[in-house]
Design an enzyme around this catalytic site. Structure first.
Site, PDB file in Angstrom:
ATOM      1  N   ASP A  12       0.810  -1.225   0.000  1.00 42.80           N
ATOM      2  CA  ASP A  12       0.000   0.000   0.000  1.00 42.80           C
ATOM      3  C   ASP A  12       0.841   1.272   0.000  1.00 42.80           C
ATOM      4  OD1 ASP A  12      -2.291  -1.676   0.251  1.00 42.80           O
ATOM      5  OD2 ASP A  12      -1.824  -1.863   2.373  1.00 42.80           O
ATOM      6  N   LYS A  15       2.044   2.007  -5.185  1.00 43.98           N
ATOM      7  CA  LYS A  15       2.801   1.506  -6.353  1.00 43.98           C
ATOM      8  C   LYS A  15       2.039   1.721  -7.650  1.00 43.98           C
ATOM      9  CE  LYS A  15       3.049  -2.516  -4.377  1.00 43.98           C
ATOM     10  NZ  LYS A  15       2.617  -2.187  -3.008  1.00 43.98           N
ATOM     11  N   GLY A  39      -4.643  -5.043  -3.964  1.00 41.56           N
ATOM     12  CA  GLY A  39      -5.521  -3.925  -4.317  1.00 41.56           C
ATOM     13  C   GLY A  39      -4.720  -2.759  -4.854  1.00 41.56           C
ATOM     14  N   HIS A  40      -5.072  -2.274  -6.039  1.00 38.80           N
ATOM     15  CA  HIS A  40      -4.411  -1.066  -6.521  1.00 38.80           C
ATOM     16  C   HIS A  40      -5.436  -0.152  -7.177  1.00 38.80           C
ATOM     17  CE1 HIS A  40      -3.442  -4.639  -8.955  1.00 38.80           C
ATOM     18  NE2 HIS A  40      -3.748  -3.921 -10.014  1.00 38.80           N
ATOM     19  N   GLN A 227       2.242  -6.006  -3.066  1.00 34.53           N
ATOM     20  CA  GLN A 227       2.579  -6.054  -1.635  1.00 34.53           C
ATOM     21  C   GLN A 227       3.891  -5.297  -1.362  1.00 34.53           C
ATOM     22  OE1 GLN A 227       1.679  -9.464  -3.004  1.00 34.53           O
ATOM     23  NE2 GLN A 227      -0.373  -8.734  -2.708  1.00 34.53           N
TER      24      GLN A 227
HETATM   25  P1  IMP Z   1      -2.335 -12.889   1.990  1.00 30.20           P
HETATM   26  O1  IMP Z   1      -1.444 -12.292   0.941  1.00 30.20           O
HETATM   27  O2  IMP Z   1      -3.778 -12.693   1.688  1.00 30.20           O
HETATM   28  O3  IMP Z   1      -1.965 -14.306   2.281  1.00 30.20           O
HETATM   29  O4  IMP Z   1      -2.083 -12.079   3.343  1.00 30.20           O
HETATM   30  C1  IMP Z   1      -0.861 -12.202   4.054  1.00 30.20           C
HETATM   31  C2  IMP Z   1      -0.473 -10.883   4.690  1.00 30.20           C
HETATM   32  O5  IMP Z   1      -0.128  -9.953   3.658  1.00 30.20           O
HETATM   33  C3  IMP Z   1      -1.587 -10.201   5.484  1.00 30.20           C
HETATM   34  O6  IMP Z   1      -0.996  -9.487   6.575  1.00 30.20           O
HETATM   35  C4  IMP Z   1      -2.182  -9.220   4.516  1.00 30.20           C
HETATM   36  O7  IMP Z   1      -2.826  -8.148   5.145  1.00 30.20           O
HETATM   37  C5  IMP Z   1      -0.943  -8.782   3.772  1.00 30.20           C
HETATM   38  N1  IMP Z   1      -1.234  -8.313   2.412  1.00 30.20           N
HETATM   39  C6  IMP Z   1      -1.525  -9.064   1.329  1.00 30.20           C
HETATM   40  N2  IMP Z   1      -1.702  -8.306   0.247  1.00 30.20           N
HETATM   41  C7  IMP Z   1      -1.494  -7.038   0.647  1.00 30.20           C
HETATM   42  C8  IMP Z   1      -1.501  -5.790  -0.047  1.00 30.20           C
HETATM   43  O8  IMP Z   1      -1.710  -5.687  -1.254  1.00 30.20           O
HETATM   44  N3  IMP Z   1      -1.231  -4.695   0.723  1.00 30.20           N
HETATM   45  C9  IMP Z   1      -0.937  -4.770   2.053  1.00 30.20           C
HETATM   46  N4  IMP Z   1      -0.913  -5.918   2.720  1.00 30.20           N
HETATM   47  C10 IMP Z   1      -1.188  -7.041   2.031  1.00 30.20           C
END
Ligand code: IMP
Length: 454
Positions: A12, A15, A39-40, A227
Site C-alpha cells: 500500500d 505503487k 488492491g491497486h 505487496q
Molecule cells: P495474503 O497475501 O492474503 O496471504 O495475506 C498475508 C499478509 O499480507 C496479510 O498481513 C495481509 O494483510 C498482507 N497483504 C496481502 N496483500 C497485501 C496488499 O496488497 N497490501 C498490504 N498488505 C497485504
C-alpha cells in the site's frame, strides 16, 4: 529496457500510481508475484479504477502480463476484465501458462486456517483470497496451472488427485464440513470453461518467451511488484507475510527472464512518507492501533496518538482497497527502508503521500531501534526480536498545507522547505536518489526528478 517497481514497506505504498507515472513509455506491465490480494487504485481521465489482480497499466492500453510467479483466480480475472470492458476499455491481458490457479477450496482453506490460528491469537490477517494455500500447493507439487485449464484431461486428472486431499484436510483435520468448493465435477465444469476462454482469447502465453521477444523488439517492460518488502515470504516479518517474493529478486523467477535482465534496469523503491500496515505483526513506530490487528491492542492508546492516527488514516485514505479494513498507521520507519534497499538494490525512490503529512503539529521518523540495550539500524530477522524493538525517533519540523497543484506544476523546488529536508534525509540515509514525489493520488499530482525510462 525494464523498470522494476517494488514496495519498500508493508504494501500500500502507492505503487499503482507510480507504475502509472513511470509506465507511460512502457509497452508491457508484468506482475511477477501475488494474486488478487493486490488492491491497486488507478485514476485515469478522472475515473477511478480499483483492481486487485490485473496489472494497473492495462487501464492505459498497456499489455498486462500475469507472470508465472503469480497465482491467478480466474473468477476475479474475468470479473475485472468484464468490468473494464463495460467501462469502454479493451484490456489486453496475458496469463503465463505456468502461473498457478487459485481454486475456491484455496479460499475456504485460507479462512479455516485463519480461524484456527485466531483461537491462539496467531492469525496473519490474510486477505482471505486463498493466496497462501495456492502457493502451498505449488511448492508441494500438487498445484494446477493456467496451462492445465486448457487441457480438460489434465485438469480432470489433477482435480481428482488434489481435491480429495483438500477435502480430507478440511473435514478430517479441521473438522469443518465443506460444500461445492470441493466438488470435483462442479470445479471441472467451471474451470474447463475458463481454460477455453483463456485459450480462445489468446490470453495464455509462455511468459518468459513472450517478454523476451518484446524486449528483443525494443519494447519497454515494467515489472510491477505487489505487496511490499516487509511481507515478503523470505525477507519479511515471517509468519505475518504473504506467500511470495515482492522484493526485486522475485521478478526474475516470477517472469522467466534472467536476473541480468532485471538488474540491468532501474529498480524503484516505492515509499509512503509514513507507514501503514494491514493485518497483524510488529510495527515499532505505530501510532495507537487497530483492534483485531495490532497485537494486544484493546483501544487503550493515548488519546492524542489515537487522534493523530485517525487523522493520518483519513487524510491518507488508509482503508484496504481489497478488504476495506482500516490500516494501522505509524511514523516512517528507516530500519525497514534500509532493509528494503539492501534486499532489492533500489536505484531510485518514489516517496508518496507528502501531502498527507502536511499541516501536522509534530512529525517524527523512526531513525533506528533500541533492542536489548543496543541501537540497531536494520530490522531483526525474527518477529519476536522485532516486536521488542523500541523506535529511536528523530524529530522533523512539519510542513504546512500547500497548493499542491501549483507545486506539481512548478516542481521539486516548490515543495515546502521542511518537506524537502525530510526527503533529503531519506535519500541520504539510503544512499538512493529520489526519482519522484507523490503529492496526491492522480498521475499529475507527482513531481518527477528523474524518469527511469528517459
Ligand atoms: P495474503 O497475501 O492474503 O496471504 O495475506 C498475508 C499478509 O499480507 C496479510 O498481513 C495481509 O494483510 C498482507 N497483504 C496481502 N496483500 C497485501 C496488499 O496488497 N497490501 C498490504 N498488505 C497485504
Amino acid at each position: 529496457m525494464t523498470v522494476t517497481i517494488v514496495g519498500a514497506q508493508l504494501g500500500d505504498e502507492g505503487k499503482g500510481g507510480i507504475v502509472d507515472l513511470f509506465g507511460e513509455p512502457a509497452d508491457v506491465v508484468a506482475r511477477y508475484q501475488g494474486g488478487d490480494n493486490a488492491g491497486h487504485t488507478v485514476v485515469h481521465e478522472g475515473t477511478e479504477y480499483k483492481l486487485s489482480l490485473i496489472p494497473s497499466g492495462v487501464v492505459r492500453g498497456k499489455i498486462g502480463v500475469l507472470g508465472n510467479g503469480c497465482v491467478v483466480n480466474p473468477r476475479t480475472l474475468f470479473d475485472e476484465l468484464d468490468a473494464l470492458g463495460e467501462r469502454g476499455l479493451e484490456p489486453d491481458v496475458r496469463v503465463a501458462r505456468r502461473a498457478h490457479i487459485i481454486f475456491p477450496y484455496h479460499r475456504v482453506l485460507d479462512g479455516i486456517e485463519e480461524d484456527v490460528k485466531s483461537e491462539s491469537d496467531q492469525e496473519v490477517g490474510t486477505t482471505g483470497r486463498g493466496i497462501g494455500p495456492t502457493y502451498e500447493d505449488k511448492m508441494g507439487r500438487r498445484g494446477i496451472r493456467a496451462g492445465d485449464l486448457a487441457n480438460p484431461e489434465a485438469l480432470r486428472e489433477q482435480l481428482e488427485y488434489t481435491v480429495p486431499q483438500k477435502r480430507a484436510l478440511a473435514e478430517q483435520v479441521y473438522g469443518v464440513s465443506v460444500g461445492e468448493e470441493f466438488d470435483i465435477d462442479a470445479l471441472y465444469e467451471e474451470y474447463r470453461e475458463y481454460g477455453e476462454r483463456l485459450e480462445s482469447e489468446g490470453m495464455l502465453v509462455e511468459a518468459g518467451n513472450f517478454l523476451a521477444a518484446r524486449l528483443d523488439a525494443g519494447e519497454n517492460i515494467v515489472f510491477e511488484g505487489a505487496q511490499g518488502t516487509m511481507i515478503d515470504i523470505d525477507h519479511g516479518n515471517y509468519p505475518y507475510v504473504t506467500s511470495s517474493n515482492p522484493t526485486a529478486g522475485g521478478a526474475a523467477p516470477g517472469t522467466g527472464l534472467s536476473p541480468r535482465v532485471v538488474g540491468d534496469g532501474d529498480v524503484v523503491g516505492i515509499v509512503k512518507a509514513y507507514l501503514s500496515r494491514v493485518g497483524s505483526g510488529p510495527m515499532p513506530t505505530e501510532l495507537a492501533g487497530v483492534e483485531g490487528d495490532t497485537p494486544g491492542y484493546e483501544g487503550d492508546a493515548d488519546p492524542d496518538d489515537e487522534e493523530l492516527a485517525e487523522y493520518i488514516r483519513d487524510a491518507g485514505g488508509e482503508y484496504g482497497t481489497v478488504t476495506g479494513r482500516p490500516r494501522r498507521v505509524g511514523w516512517l520507519d528507516m530500519p525497514i527502508l534500509r532493509h528494503a534497499t539492501r534486499a532489492s538494490g533500489f536505484t531510485g525512490l518514489a516517496v508518496n503521500h507528502i501531502d498527507t503529512l502536511a499541516g501536522l503539529d509534530e512529525l517524527f521518523v523512526g531513525h533506528a531501534y533500541e533492542v536489548d540495550g543496543e541501537e540497531r539500524l536494520t530490522v531483526p530477522a525474527t518477529t519476536e526480536r522485532w516486536a521488542n524493538c523500541e523506535p529511536v525517533f528523530k524529530e522533523f519540523d512539519p510542513w504546512p498545507e500547500a497548493d499542491w497543484n501549483a507545486v506539481a506544476s512548478e516542481g521539486y523546488e516548490a515543495l515546502p522547505e521542511n518537506a524537502r529536508t525530510y526527503l533529503e534525509y531519506i535519500s541520504d540515509e539510503l544512499g538512493v536518489p529520489i526519482y519522484a514525489v507523490g503529492i496526491g493520488p492522480g498521475r499529475d499530482e507527482s513531481i518527477v526528478l528523474e524518469h527511469p525510462f528517459e
